[in-house]
Design a protein around this motif. Sequence first.
Motif, short mmCIF file in Angstrom:
data_model
loop_
_atom_site.label_atom_id
_atom_site.label_comp_id
_atom_site.label_asym_id
_atom_site.label_seq_id
_atom_site.Cartn_x
_atom_site.Cartn_y
_atom_site.Cartn_z
N ASN A 51 -0.25 3.93 1.68
CA ASN A 51 -0.68 5.20 2.26
C ASN A 51 -1.54 4.92 3.49
O ASN A 51 -2.61 4.32 3.38
CB ASN A 51 -1.46 6.01 1.22
CG ASN A 51 -1.73 7.43 1.66
OD1 ASN A 51 -2.03 7.69 2.82
ND2 ASN A 51 -1.62 8.36 0.74
N ARG A 52 -1.08 5.37 4.65
CA ARG A 52 -1.78 5.05 5.91
C ARG A 52 -3.07 5.83 6.09
O ARG A 52 -3.95 5.40 6.84
CB ARG A 52 -0.85 5.30 7.09
CG ARG A 52 0.34 4.36 7.14
CD ARG A 52 1.06 4.42 8.48
NE ARG A 52 2.13 3.44 8.55
CZ ARG A 52 2.83 3.19 9.64
NH1 ARG A 52 2.57 3.84 10.77
NH2 ARG A 52 3.79 2.28 9.63
N GLU A 53 -3.18 6.97 5.43
CA GLU A 53 -4.41 7.75 5.57
C GLU A 53 -5.41 7.40 4.48
O GLU A 53 -6.60 7.22 4.74
CB GLU A 53 -4.11 9.26 5.51
CG GLU A 53 -5.34 10.10 5.78
CD GLU A 53 -5.04 11.59 5.79
OE1 GLU A 53 -5.70 12.30 6.58
OE2 GLU A 53 -4.19 12.04 5.01
N HIS A 54 -4.96 7.29 3.23
CA HIS A 54 -5.85 7.00 2.11
C HIS A 54 -5.22 5.94 1.20
O HIS A 54 -4.64 6.27 0.16
CB HIS A 54 -6.13 8.26 1.30
CG HIS A 54 -6.98 9.27 1.99
ND1 HIS A 54 -8.31 9.05 2.30
CD2 HIS A 54 -6.69 10.52 2.45
CE1 HIS A 54 -8.80 10.11 2.92
NE2 HIS A 54 -7.85 11.01 3.02
N PRO A 55 -5.30 4.65 1.56
CA PRO A 55 -4.79 3.62 0.66
C PRO A 55 -5.50 3.70 -0.69
O PRO A 55 -6.72 3.89 -0.75
CB PRO A 55 -5.12 2.31 1.39
CG PRO A 55 -5.33 2.71 2.82
CD PRO A 55 -5.88 4.09 2.79
N ASP A 56 -4.75 3.58 -1.78
CA ASP A 56 -5.34 3.77 -3.10
C ASP A 56 -4.54 2.99 -4.13
O ASP A 56 -3.38 2.61 -3.88
CB ASP A 56 -5.37 5.26 -3.47
CG ASP A 56 -6.28 5.55 -4.64
OD1 ASP A 56 -7.50 5.62 -4.44
OD2 ASP A 56 -5.76 5.69 -5.76
N ILE A 57 -5.14 2.78 -5.29
CA ILE A 57 -4.46 2.05 -6.35
C ILE A 57 -3.94 2.97 -7.46
O ILE A 57 -3.35 2.50 -8.43
CB ILE A 57 -5.39 0.99 -6.98
CG1 ILE A 57 -6.67 1.66 -7.52
CG2 ILE A 57 -5.73 -0.08 -5.95
CD1 ILE A 57 -7.58 0.69 -8.28
N GLY A 58 -4.18 4.27 -7.34
CA GLY A 58 -3.72 5.20 -8.38
C GLY A 58 -4.48 5.03 -9.68
O GLY A 58 -3.92 4.64 -10.70
N ARG A 59 -5.78 5.35 -9.65
CA ARG A 59 -6.62 5.17 -10.83
C ARG A 59 -6.21 6.10 -11.96
O ARG A 59 -5.75 7.21 -11.72
CB ARG A 59 -8.08 5.38 -10.44
CG ARG A 59 -8.66 4.24 -9.61
CD ARG A 59 -9.93 4.66 -8.87
NE ARG A 59 -9.62 5.43 -7.68
CZ ARG A 59 -10.54 5.89 -6.84
NH1 ARG A 59 -11.82 5.66 -7.09
NH2 ARG A 59 -10.19 6.57 -5.77
N ARG A 60 -6.40 5.65 -13.18
CA ARG A 60 -5.87 6.41 -14.32
C ARG A 60 -6.56 7.76 -14.51
O ARG A 60 -5.98 8.67 -15.08
CB ARG A 60 -5.96 5.58 -15.59
CG ARG A 60 -7.34 5.17 -16.03
CD ARG A 60 -7.29 4.29 -17.26
NE ARG A 60 -8.62 3.82 -17.62
CZ ARG A 60 -8.86 3.05 -18.67
NH1 ARG A 60 -7.85 2.66 -19.43
NH2 ARG A 60 -10.08 2.66 -18.95
N ARG A 61 -7.82 7.88 -14.04
CA ARG A 61 -8.47 9.19 -14.20
C ARG A 61 -7.76 10.28 -13.42
O ARG A 61 -7.80 11.45 -13.80
CB ARG A 61 -9.94 9.11 -13.82
CG ARG A 61 -10.25 8.76 -12.38
CD ARG A 61 -11.77 8.60 -12.23
NE ARG A 61 -12.15 8.10 -10.92
CZ ARG A 61 -12.38 8.87 -9.87
NH1 ARG A 61 -12.24 10.17 -9.96
NH2 ARG A 61 -12.74 8.32 -8.71
N PHE A 62 -7.09 9.90 -12.32
CA PHE A 62 -6.31 10.90 -11.59
C PHE A 62 -5.23 11.47 -12.49
O PHE A 62 -5.07 12.70 -12.62
CB PHE A 62 -5.68 10.27 -10.35
CG PHE A 62 -4.72 11.18 -9.63
CD1 PHE A 62 -5.15 12.00 -8.62
CD2 PHE A 62 -3.36 11.21 -9.98
CE1 PHE A 62 -4.26 12.85 -7.96
CE2 PHE A 62 -2.47 12.06 -9.34
CZ PHE A 62 -2.93 12.88 -8.32
N TYR A 63 -4.47 10.60 -13.13
CA TYR A 63 -3.36 11.04 -13.96
C TYR A 63 -3.83 11.76 -15.23
O TYR A 63 -3.20 12.71 -15.69
CB TYR A 63 -2.47 9.85 -14.31
CG TYR A 63 -1.82 9.23 -13.10
CD1 TYR A 63 -0.76 9.86 -12.46
CD2 TYR A 63 -2.29 8.03 -12.56
CE1 TYR A 63 -0.17 9.30 -11.33
CE2 TYR A 63 -1.71 7.46 -11.44
CZ TYR A 63 -0.65 8.12 -10.82
OH TYR A 63 -0.08 7.57 -9.70
#
Length: 487
Positions: free
Chosen positions: A112-124
């Motif tokens: 993601n060029r704007e917000h690189p992220d690892i996809g943390r489990r709290r999101f899901y």
Amino acid sequence: MITLPTTLPAILALAATLVPFLGAALIAALPRDAGKWVCQIFAAAAVLIALCLAWIFEAGGFESAHTSLIGLGSTEILGLTIDRVSVLVASAVIVIGYLVALYSIGYLNQGNREHPDIGRRRFYAFLLIFIGAMAGLVFTSTVIGQLVFFEITGACSWALIGYYESPKALRSAAKALIVTHIASLGLYVAAALIFIDTGTFALTAIAGLPASQKATILLAILIAAWGKSAQLPFHMWLPDAMEAPTPVSAYLHAASMVKVGVYIFARGLLSSGGAPEIVGWVGAVMATLTLVYGFAMYLPQIDMKRLLAYSTITQLSTIFLGLSFSVFGSDLAFKGAIAHIFNHAFAKTLFFLVAGALSYTAGTRLLPQLRGIMAKKPLLGVGFAVAAMAIAGVPPFSGFFSKFAIFAGGFQVGREHWPLMVIAVIALAESVGTFAWFLKWLGTCIPGTPSEAIEQSGPTPRSIQIVLVVLIIMSVASSGIAAWWLG
């Protein structure tokens, strides 16, 4: 006393509410990498349950049903209402919740060029809780049930808006929580008044009250509705909430959180057995003021998500107008408002997710930097155009048909109340202005030679492409589904 549901529709409605919560609990117990896949499985399961419920409800001839779940003597504390409105809206929020979860697989990563992220489990986990809370709020038959799920959605919005944990994101999350919680006091007042007057918390008890008590309760619910749906004077939280990841913005501000407000007001009107006209006047006047304010705020916006935030405010005002017109006897306006909840959810989700795809691939969502999208990114160009036309209410896209019903209902009741005719004309003028403004940005962003940001944009993940195709189709088809379903 707790009573388990015995009919299949009630079992499915309860399952659609509880399954996402179970998925969230499982995510908390598993390693981080498993979170996104557990989210997909449980969100998909909720979709299957919701579609089975819709199929069984339709096969049974659309017969409404009520099931009490928790009671104390003659006092109903929590129950389920299964009717045309609840099944339609629940299907939309659950399906879109799954589409957002699928989209997030591609969006939340280091590419993601704007917000690189690892996809943390709290999101899901919080996304699943949000899906379950929305289903519960839509199906609940009591004000206590609405309050419980109302507050859960507020907590989820706080967690998801502040997901990136930047100072601005955390401030925006706190603002959303505080403002909507203040507005929720209206629901607390409504719950207290219903219990004092009837000895139960069932929404259907409103129908047996005198007009003055009905008006007080419905106006209290309306205050809570204004808070969740970002209407004046509680509008200030929504534009700042765009600090959230774009999938969150799409779900919270197109299909779920902001729809809580219009839904609880619609459910209150539906349960009241005829609302006093003062409720319609207050609702219509405040919706008109918010509509004009929201449109004026379109004009200086160049950030695509902030533009969509103010667009959401005006679209919700249009729904409040339809519900307010129905108080004066227009069933057409009421059905148009419910259909617009359904249609707008798909179209605005599409618009937000196109914005997210552009920021993912091009690294910006500033409209002046997004030129020549069609030449480089045809799917995103088509999605942008379809979403803009659907939101503006251009035929044959979905927004046209539900807006038409609302405006027709407004002109219908305006024959006997001339101020309502003026309000309907203002709303129609705003819709035309929306079309003109979106047409301006369509002409700027879609055709022509790609700008530097678009020319250097990266590939669009497959999961994002799949979701956009589904939403493009639904932005055309949803009006037919809603019209058939609502009769």
